[in-house]
Design a protein around this motif. Structure first.
Motif, PDB file in Angstrom:
ATOM      1  N   LEU A 141       6.484  -1.127  22.607  1.00  0.00           N
ATOM      2  CA  LEU A 141       6.201  -2.531  22.990  1.00  0.00           C
ATOM      3  C   LEU A 141       7.275  -3.528  22.851  1.00  0.00           C
ATOM      4  CD1 LEU A 141       2.804  -3.398  21.038  1.00  0.00           C
ATOM      5  CD2 LEU A 141       3.131  -2.189  23.296  1.00  0.00           C
ATOM      6  N   THR A 142       7.701  -4.176  23.903  1.00  0.00           N
ATOM      7  CA  THR A 142       8.818  -5.041  23.622  1.00  0.00           C
ATOM      8  C   THR A 142       8.031  -6.485  23.263  1.00  0.00           C
ATOM      9  OG1 THR A 142      10.341  -4.093  25.156  1.00  0.00           O
ATOM     10  CG2 THR A 142      10.561  -6.366  24.660  1.00  0.00           C
ATOM     11  N   VAL A 143       8.289  -7.078  22.234  1.00  0.00           N
ATOM     12  CA  VAL A 143       7.686  -8.220  21.721  1.00  0.00           C
ATOM     13  C   VAL A 143       8.778  -9.658  21.701  1.00  0.00           C
ATOM     14  CG1 VAL A 143       6.468  -9.445  19.752  1.00  0.00           C
ATOM     15  CG2 VAL A 143       6.178  -6.944  20.069  1.00  0.00           C
ATOM     16  N   LYS A 144       8.459 -10.393  22.464  1.00  0.00           N
ATOM     17  CA  LYS A 144       9.251 -11.467  22.771  1.00  0.00           C
ATOM     18  C   LYS A 144       9.073 -12.724  22.114  1.00  0.00           C
ATOM     19  CE  LYS A 144      11.043  -9.941  27.313  1.00  0.00           C
ATOM     20  NZ  LYS A 144      11.307  -9.973  28.724  1.00  0.00           N
ATOM     21  N   TYR A 145       9.817 -13.278  21.578  1.00  0.00           N
ATOM     22  CA  TYR A 145       9.663 -14.834  21.099  1.00  0.00           C
ATOM     23  C   TYR A 145      11.000 -15.642  21.182  1.00  0.00           C
ATOM     24  CZ  TYR A 145      12.339 -12.033  17.519  1.00  0.00           C
ATOM     25  OH  TYR A 145      13.592 -11.497  17.006  1.00  0.00           O
ATOM     26  N   LYS A 146      10.668 -16.993  20.792  1.00  0.00           N
ATOM     27  CA  LYS A 146      11.850 -17.870  21.189  1.00  0.00           C
ATOM     28  C   LYS A 146      13.183 -17.368  20.143  1.00  0.00           C
ATOM     29  CE  LYS A 146      13.013 -22.691  20.786  1.00  0.00           C
ATOM     30  NZ  LYS A 146      12.685 -24.133  20.139  1.00  0.00           N
ATOM     31  N   ASN A 147      14.396 -17.279  21.195  1.00  0.00           N
ATOM     32  CA  ASN A 147      15.590 -16.678  20.977  1.00  0.00           C
ATOM     33  C   ASN A 147      15.625 -15.295  20.462  1.00  0.00           C
ATOM     34  OD1 ASN A 147      16.232 -19.524  21.135  1.00  0.00           O
ATOM     35  ND2 ASN A 147      16.075 -20.154  19.233  1.00  0.00           N
ATOM     36  N   GLY A 148      14.534 -14.491  20.687  1.00  0.00           N
ATOM     37  CA  GLY A 148      14.795 -13.196  20.486  1.00  0.00           C
ATOM     38  C   GLY A 148      13.745 -11.972  20.963  1.00  0.00           C
ATOM     39  N   GLU A 149      13.827 -11.162  20.440  1.00  0.00           N
ATOM     40  CA  GLU A 149      12.635  -9.820  20.716  1.00  0.00           C
ATOM     41  C   GLU A 149      12.890  -8.821  20.127  1.00  0.00           C
ATOM     42  OE1 GLU A 149      13.492  -9.326  25.232  1.00  0.00           O
ATOM     43  OE2 GLU A 149      13.977  -7.091  24.668  1.00  0.00           O
ATOM     44  N   LYS A 150      11.821  -7.936  20.056  1.00  0.00           N
ATOM     45  CA  LYS A 150      11.889  -6.603  18.983  1.00  0.00           C
ATOM     46  C   LYS A 150      11.289  -5.488  20.065  1.00  0.00           C
ATOM     47  CE  LYS A 150      13.818  -8.306  15.154  1.00  0.00           C
ATOM     48  NZ  LYS A 150      15.281  -8.047  14.688  1.00  0.00           N
ATOM     49  N   LYS A 151      11.851  -4.383  19.886  1.00  0.00           N
ATOM     50  CA  LYS A 151      11.209  -3.186  20.334  1.00  0.00           C
ATOM     51  C   LYS A 151      10.394  -2.496  19.257  1.00  0.00           C
ATOM     52  CE  LYS A 151      13.044  -1.133  23.835  1.00  0.00           C
ATOM     53  NZ  LYS A 151      14.136  -0.288  24.604  1.00  0.00           N
ATOM     54  N   VAL A 152       9.022  -2.489  19.489  1.00  0.00           N
ATOM     55  CA  VAL A 152       8.366  -1.802  18.519  1.00  0.00           C
ATOM     56  C   VAL A 152       7.606  -0.468  18.626  1.00  0.00           C
ATOM     57  CG1 VAL A 152       6.249  -2.323  16.611  1.00  0.00           C
ATOM     58  CG2 VAL A 152       7.983  -4.314  17.441  1.00  0.00           C
ATOM     59  N   PHE A 153       7.702   0.617  18.107  1.00  0.00           N
ATOM     60  CA  PHE A 153       6.817   1.639  18.484  1.00  0.00           C
ATOM     61  C   PHE A 153       5.653   1.644  17.494  1.00  0.00           C
ATOM     62  CE2 PHE A 153       5.973   5.954  17.037  1.00  0.00           C
ATOM     63  CZ  PHE A 153       5.496   6.481  18.079  1.00  0.00           C
ATOM     64  N   VAL A 154       4.554   1.933  18.050  1.00  0.00           N
ATOM     65  CA  VAL A 154       3.379   1.822  17.373  1.00  0.00           C
ATOM     66  C   VAL A 154       2.832   3.516  17.367  1.00  0.00           C
ATOM     67  CG1 VAL A 154       0.616   1.074  17.721  1.00  0.00           C
ATOM     68  CG2 VAL A 154       2.643  -0.322  18.593  1.00  0.00           C
ATOM     69  N   PRO A 155       2.832   4.141  16.097  1.00  0.00           N
ATOM     70  CA  PRO A 155       2.116   5.195  16.165  1.00  0.00           C
ATOM     71  C   PRO A 155       0.735   5.314  16.284  1.00  0.00           C
ATOM     72  CG  PRO A 155       3.988   4.783  14.207  1.00  0.00           C
ATOM     73  CD  PRO A 155       3.638   3.395  14.930  1.00  0.00           C
ATOM     74  N   ALA A 156       0.411   6.804  16.570  1.00  0.00           N
ATOM     75  CA  ALA A 156      -1.280   6.779  16.774  1.00  0.00           C
ATOM     76  C   ALA A 156      -2.044   6.474  15.829  1.00  0.00           C
ATOM     77  CB  ALA A 156      -1.245   8.083  17.325  1.00  0.00           C
ATOM     78  N   ASP A 157      -1.430   6.816  14.422  1.00  0.00           N
ATOM     79  CA  ASP A 157      -2.318   6.414  13.382  1.00  0.00           C
ATOM     80  C   ASP A 157      -2.485   4.920  12.861  1.00  0.00           C
ATOM     81  OD1 ASP A 157       0.280   6.507  12.481  1.00  0.00           O
ATOM     82  OD2 ASP A 157      -0.404   7.835  10.705  1.00  0.00           O
ATOM     83  N   VAL A 158      -1.646   4.173  13.400  1.00  0.00           N
ATOM     84  CA  VAL A 158      -1.625   2.736  13.111  1.00  0.00           C
ATOM     85  C   VAL A 158      -2.909   1.851  13.617  1.00  0.00           C
ATOM     86  CG1 VAL A 158      -0.118   0.725  13.473  1.00  0.00           C
ATOM     87  CG2 VAL A 158       0.872   2.546  12.741  1.00  0.00           C
ATOM     88  N   PRO A 159      -3.355   1.088  12.579  1.00  0.00           N
ATOM     89  CA  PRO A 159      -4.539   0.219  12.878  1.00  0.00           C
ATOM     90  C   PRO A 159      -4.007  -1.020  14.000  1.00  0.00           C
ATOM     91  CG  PRO A 159      -3.917  -0.269  10.874  1.00  0.00           C
ATOM     92  CD  PRO A 159      -2.995   0.924  11.414  1.00  0.00           C
ATOM     93  N   VAL A 160      -4.768  -1.024  14.905  1.00  0.00           N
ATOM     94  CA  VAL A 160      -4.767  -2.104  15.983  1.00  0.00           C
ATOM     95  C   VAL A 160      -6.135  -3.104  15.821  1.00  0.00           C
ATOM     96  CG1 VAL A 160      -4.341  -2.823  18.327  1.00  0.00           C
ATOM     97  CG2 VAL A 160      -3.243  -0.665  17.357  1.00  0.00           C
ATOM     98  N   VAL A 161      -6.068  -4.352  15.750  1.00  0.00           N
ATOM     99  CA  VAL A 161      -7.237  -5.183  15.627  1.00  0.00           C
ATOM    100  C   VAL A 161      -7.008  -6.401  16.279  1.00  0.00           C
ATOM    101  CG1 VAL A 161      -7.349  -4.120  13.056  1.00  0.00           C
ATOM    102  CG2 VAL A 161      -6.089  -6.400  13.478  1.00  0.00           C
ATOM    103  N   SER A 162      -8.126  -6.908  16.318  1.00  0.00           N
ATOM    104  CA  SER A 162      -8.181  -8.388  17.286  1.00  0.00           C
ATOM    105  C   SER A 162      -8.689  -9.256  16.514  1.00  0.00           C
ATOM    106  CB  SER A 162      -8.866  -8.322  18.436  1.00  0.00           C
ATOM    107  OG  SER A 162     -10.327  -8.015  18.072  1.00  0.00           O
ATOM    108  N   ILE A 163      -8.209 -10.679  16.252  1.00  0.00           N
ATOM    109  CA  ILE A 163      -8.633 -11.585  15.455  1.00  0.00           C
ATOM    110  C   ILE A 163      -9.536 -12.586  16.176  1.00  0.00           C
ATOM    111  CG2 ILE A 163      -7.730 -13.730  14.181  1.00  0.00           C
ATOM    112  CD1 ILE A 163      -5.146 -12.272  13.376  1.00  0.00           C
TER     113      ILE A 163
END
Length: 205
Positions: A141-163
């Motif tokens: 995922l490319t995660v964009k925020y003010k004045n920057g961005e990060k490229k983040v790899f999400v392994p298959a075993d990492v928890p994904v949740v919604s708030i």
């Protein structure tokens, strides 16, 4: 109209409390995070066994906000989804997610940016909008925020949740949670927000 205004105000207050939780702790005067499981519910608060084995009493006030943390999967993340991710640095300068949480629309902008986190050595928390989902497996995922961005790899075993917004019925013995609390001069703690794992999960933030 009054009901709509009240609903909007409640949503705004929830956003404020939970965005503070996502923003991290900059100094000793800031709110503190408590992670663990509820061991008892009292008339005015809860008792928590923290992840490191400590017993902590936390007061609940009329202003304490409650959220539900619901397990989902990577397919729930779309371009422009607003997310947060605790992550560790990789040698190539990208990040490897330790968890990913998806914010509701009402919390868009919460804790935007990147900052140190306490999930391990050199870990960070990055909140922003998903700009793209790349890679042959769709796990970067490319995660964009003010004045920057990060490229983040999400392994298959990492928890994904919604708030999601919750209520006091979620606060029960055995529930796993993350608390954002203020600390008074006498050392007592009062919860600003309580994020409770749905269906027995531990909030991974």
């Amino acid at each position: 109209m009054r009901l709509s205004m009240k609903s909007s105000l409640q949503s705004a207050v929830l956003t404020l409390a939970l965005s503070a939780a996502a923003a991290g702790v900059a100094n000793a005067a800031d709110p503190v995070r408590i992670r663990g499981a509820i061991t008892a519910v009292t008339s005015d608060g809860i008792e928590v066994k923290t992840r490191d084995g400590k017993d902590v009493a936390v007061k609940l006030s009329a202003d304490t906000k409650v959220a539900s943390v619901v397990l989902t999967d990577l397919s729930a993340i779309k371009p422009d989804s607003y997310i947060g991710t605790a992550a560790a640095p990789q040698p190539d300068g990208t990040l490897k997610a330790l968890e990913v949480h998806i914010f509701p629309a009402s919390m868009r902008g919460a804790g935007e940016g990147t900052r140190p986190w306490d999930s391990g050595k050199d870990t960070s928390m990055t909140n922003g909008a998903v700009g793209s989902i790349v890679g042959s497996d769709g796990r970067t995922l490319t995660v964009k925020y003010k004045n920057g961005e990060k490229k983040v790899f999400v392994p298959a075993d990492v928890p994904v949740v919604s708030i999601e917004p919750g209520d006091r019925s979620l606060i029960a013995s055995g529930a796993k949670l993350v608390i954002l609390a203020t600390k008074a001069d006498d050392g007592s703690l009062t919860a600003l927000s309580v994020s409770v794992g749905a269906n027995g999960i531990a909030p991974p933030m």
